[in-house]
Design a protein around this motif. Structure first.
Motif, PDB file in Angstrom:
ATOM      1  N   GLU A 207       0.825  -1.208   0.000  1.00  0.00           N
ATOM      2  CA  GLU A 207       0.000   0.000   0.000  1.00  0.00           C
ATOM      3  C   GLU A 207       0.861   1.261   0.000  1.00  0.00           C
ATOM      4  O   GLU A 207       0.562   2.235  -0.696  1.00  0.00           O
ATOM      5  CB  GLU A 207      -0.923  -0.008   1.223  1.00  0.00           C
ATOM      6  CG  GLU A 207      -1.953   1.120   1.228  1.00  0.00           C
ATOM      7  CD  GLU A 207      -2.898   1.070   0.030  1.00  0.00           C
ATOM      8  OE1 GLU A 207      -3.351   2.150  -0.417  1.00  0.00           O
ATOM      9  OE2 GLU A 207      -3.181  -0.043  -0.460  1.00  0.00           O
ATOM     10  N   GLU A 208       1.944   1.247   0.770  1.00  0.00           N
ATOM     11  CA  GLU A 208       2.857   2.391   0.784  1.00  0.00           C
ATOM     12  C   GLU A 208       3.535   2.575  -0.573  1.00  0.00           C
ATOM     13  O   GLU A 208       3.761   3.709  -1.019  1.00  0.00           O
ATOM     14  CB  GLU A 208       3.908   2.204   1.880  1.00  0.00           C
ATOM     15  CG  GLU A 208       3.348   2.327   3.287  1.00  0.00           C
ATOM     16  CD  GLU A 208       4.338   1.881   4.348  1.00  0.00           C
ATOM     17  OE1 GLU A 208       4.204   2.339   5.501  1.00  0.00           O
ATOM     18  OE2 GLU A 208       5.244   1.066   4.040  1.00  0.00           O
ATOM     19  N   LEU A 209       3.829   1.464  -1.228  1.00  0.00           N
ATOM     20  CA  LEU A 209       4.435   1.548  -2.560  1.00  0.00           C
ATOM     21  C   LEU A 209       3.459   2.168  -3.547  1.00  0.00           C
ATOM     22  O   LEU A 209       3.834   3.037  -4.346  1.00  0.00           O
ATOM     23  CB  LEU A 209       4.851   0.148  -3.024  1.00  0.00           C
ATOM     24  CG  LEU A 209       5.473   0.065  -4.421  1.00  0.00           C
ATOM     25  CD1 LEU A 209       6.742   0.904  -4.508  1.00  0.00           C
ATOM     26  CD2 LEU A 209       5.768  -1.384  -4.792  1.00  0.00           C
ATOM     27  N   ARG A 210       2.223   1.715  -3.502  1.00  0.00           N
ATOM     28  CA  ARG A 210       1.200   2.284  -4.396  1.00  0.00           C
ATOM     29  C   ARG A 210       1.074   3.790  -4.164  1.00  0.00           C
ATOM     30  O   ARG A 210       1.021   4.570  -5.120  1.00  0.00           O
ATOM     31  CB  ARG A 210      -0.141   1.588  -4.159  1.00  0.00           C
ATOM     32  CG  ARG A 210      -1.267   2.117  -5.038  1.00  0.00           C
ATOM     33  CD  ARG A 210      -2.569   1.375  -4.764  1.00  0.00           C
ATOM     34  NE  ARG A 210      -3.622   1.834  -5.659  1.00  0.00           N
ATOM     35  CZ  ARG A 210      -4.401   2.884  -5.443  1.00  0.00           C
ATOM     36  NH1 ARG A 210      -4.224   3.610  -4.325  1.00  0.00           N
ATOM     37  NH2 ARG A 210      -5.326   3.239  -6.301  1.00  0.00           N
ATOM     38  N   ASP A 211       1.045   4.200  -2.902  1.00  0.00           N
ATOM     39  CA  ASP A 211       0.927   5.623  -2.593  1.00  0.00           C
ATOM     40  C   ASP A 211       2.116   6.411  -3.144  1.00  0.00           C
ATOM     41  O   ASP A 211       1.958   7.533  -3.639  1.00  0.00           O
ATOM     42  CB  ASP A 211       0.827   5.829  -1.078  1.00  0.00           C
ATOM     43  CG  ASP A 211      -0.506   5.365  -0.517  1.00  0.00           C
ATOM     44  OD1 ASP A 211      -1.447   5.167  -1.312  1.00  0.00           O
ATOM     45  OD2 ASP A 211      -0.596   5.189   0.712  1.00  0.00           O
TER      46      ASP A 211
END
Length: 354
Positions: free
Chosen positions: A207-211
Motif C-alpha cells: 500500500e505504501e508503494l502504491r501511494d
C-alpha cells in the motif's frame, strides 16, 4: 548460504536431494526454471533425467552480479564469459526458452545463446497501481526511484541530477528500497547539500508503494542492466512520466518526449534537464504523458502474460510426449487429458529482489 544482504547461493550437494524429493512428491508435467544457478540447474538436470517438459526463462545479465564479485576487472571478464557459456549449455536442454524483451533476446543471442528465444513480458497487474490524475498528491514536483540500492542501478546519478536541477525547478526525490549503497547515497546527499530534498523510505508495504507511485510527478530508472524493469512498468501503470537510461531493455518502455524521456547512461546534466522539462510541464502536457504511459503499460498486462505462458506449457508437454512416444495415438489421448486439466507445475525461481 548467505553471501550478501540480498543474494543467496544454494550449494549443489544441498539443493539436488531437495529437488529430487520435490519431483517425487509433485510428479510435474512441466518444469519452469527462472535461471541457471544451483536451484534451477538442479531442476534442469532432474527434468532432463526424467523426461519432463522444461520451460526456461532468463532474467539475468552478468552485470547484475559482477559488482559483487571481489576480483580484478580481468578476472570479472573471464567470469562474464563463463556465465554466458554456462547459460548456453543449460538452456540448450529447455524445450522452450523465453526472456522478457526483444532487446534482452538480442543480447542473449549476441553473447552466444544458441537456443531459439521467445519474448514474453513479465506482465503487470494494471489495477494494482492505477489512480486518478497525473500530478499525484505532492505539492512539490517529486521524482521517484523504486528498486535495490545496488551499484548497477546508479541511484547516485538521480541525486546528482537533483542537485543540478534545483537551480531551475523546485524538486524533491523519494527513494524506495534498500541495499548496500544506502550509506554512500546518504553521504552523497549531505555532500551535495540536498538532504532536505531527498527521502529514503526503505522497504515499504504494498500500500505504501502504491501511494509513492501515485503521489510522485515522475519516475526515474537509471539502471543499465535491466532486462525489463518491473518498477518502470509499475510507474507506467500508475500513469506517470518516466525517465530511463538509454540502455539495454529500458528504451522499449519509453516513447521519447511522449510518455517521458531517455537520457544517455551517466549523463547527469541530461537527466537534470529532463527532470526540469517534466517538472515545468503544463497540466495538459502532464495529462498527455500520463495517458501515453498507461497505454504502454496495457500492452504488458499480467493476464496476457499468463495466457501466453500457459500455452507454452501445453506446447512443451506436447513436444516432450511426442519425443518419448513417437506420437502414438494412446499417448496423444493422454496428452489431451493432461491439457484438459491444468498440469501440475513446479516453478523453481532463484531469489531475485526487485
Amino acid at each position: 548460504m548467505a553471501v550478501h544482504t540480498s543474494h543467496r547461493v544454494g550449494v549443489p550437494w544441498e539443493v539436488r536431494p531437495t529437488i529430487r524429493q520435490a519431483f517425487d512428491e509433485f510428479a510435474p508435467d512441466v518444469v519452469h526454471v527462472q535461471g541457471t544457478f544451483a536451484i534451477c540447474s538442479a531442476a534442469i538436470r532432474e527434468a532432463k533425467r526424467r523426461g519432463v517438459a522444461l520451460v526456461a526463462t532468463n532474467h539475468l545479465m552478468p552485470e547484475n552480479l559482477l559488482p559483487f564479485v571481489p576480483a580484478p576487472d580481468w578476472l570479472k571478464r573471464i567470469v562474464k564469459w563463463w556465465m554466458w557459456k554456462d547459460m548456453d549449455k543449460k538452456f540448450a536442454d529447455a524445450d522452450i526458452l523465453t526472456t522478457p524483451t526483444s532487446r534482452s533476446a538480442e543480447e542473449m543471442a549476441k553473447n552466444g545463446i544458441q537456443t531459439p528465444i521467445r519474448v514474453i513480458s513479465n506482465g503487470i497487474d494494471l489495477q494494482q497501481f492505477s489512480g486518478h490524475g497525473s500530478h499525484g498528491a505532492s505539492d512539490v514536483p517529486t521524482v521517484l526511484f523504486v528498486g535495490r540500492l545496488a551499484k548497477e542501478k546508479h541511484v547516485d546519478q538521480i541525486i546528482r541530477a537533483i542537485a543540478q536541477a534545483v537551480h531551475s525547478a523546485n524538486l524533491r526525490l523519494e527513494i524506495v528500497g534498500g541495499g548496500e549503497q544506502l550509506p554512500m547515497l546518504m553521504a552523497l546527499c549531505d555532500d551535495l547539500n540536498v538532504s532536505n530534498r531527498v527521502r529514503f523510505l526503505g522497504r515499504v508495504t504494498d500500500e505504501e508503494l502504491r501511494d509513492a507511485y501515485l503521489r510522485c510527478t515522475m519516475f526515474c530508472m537509471p539502471g543499465t542492466a535491466d532486462l525489463q524493469s518491473l518498477a518502470t512498468l509499475e510507474a507506467l501503470s500508475a500513469s506517470k512520466p518516466v525517465l530511463v537510461a538509454n540502455a539495454l531493455a529500458l528504451p522499449h518502455l519509453v516513447r521519447d518526449g511522449v510518455n517521458g524521456y531517455l537520457f544517455e547512461p551517466g549523463s547527469v546534466s541530461q537527466l537534470a534537464d529532463r527532470m526540469v522539462r517534466i517538472a515545468t510541464s503544463t497540466r495538459t502536457q502532464l495529462d498527455a504523458m500520463a495517458r501515453a504511459s498507461r497505454a504502454i503499460a496495457e500492452r504488458h498486462s499480467i493476464e496476457k502474460s499468463i495466457d501466453t505462458v500457459e500455452s507454452l506449457y501445453r506446447e512443451a508437454i506436447g513436444g516432450q510426449s511426442g519425443r518419448r512416444s513417437g506420437g502414438t495415438s494412446r499417448e496423444a489421448d493422454e496428452l489431451r487429458e493432461i491439457e484438459a486439466a491444468l498440469p501440475a507445475l513446479i516453478w523453481f525461481r532463484q531469489g531475485e529482489p526487485a
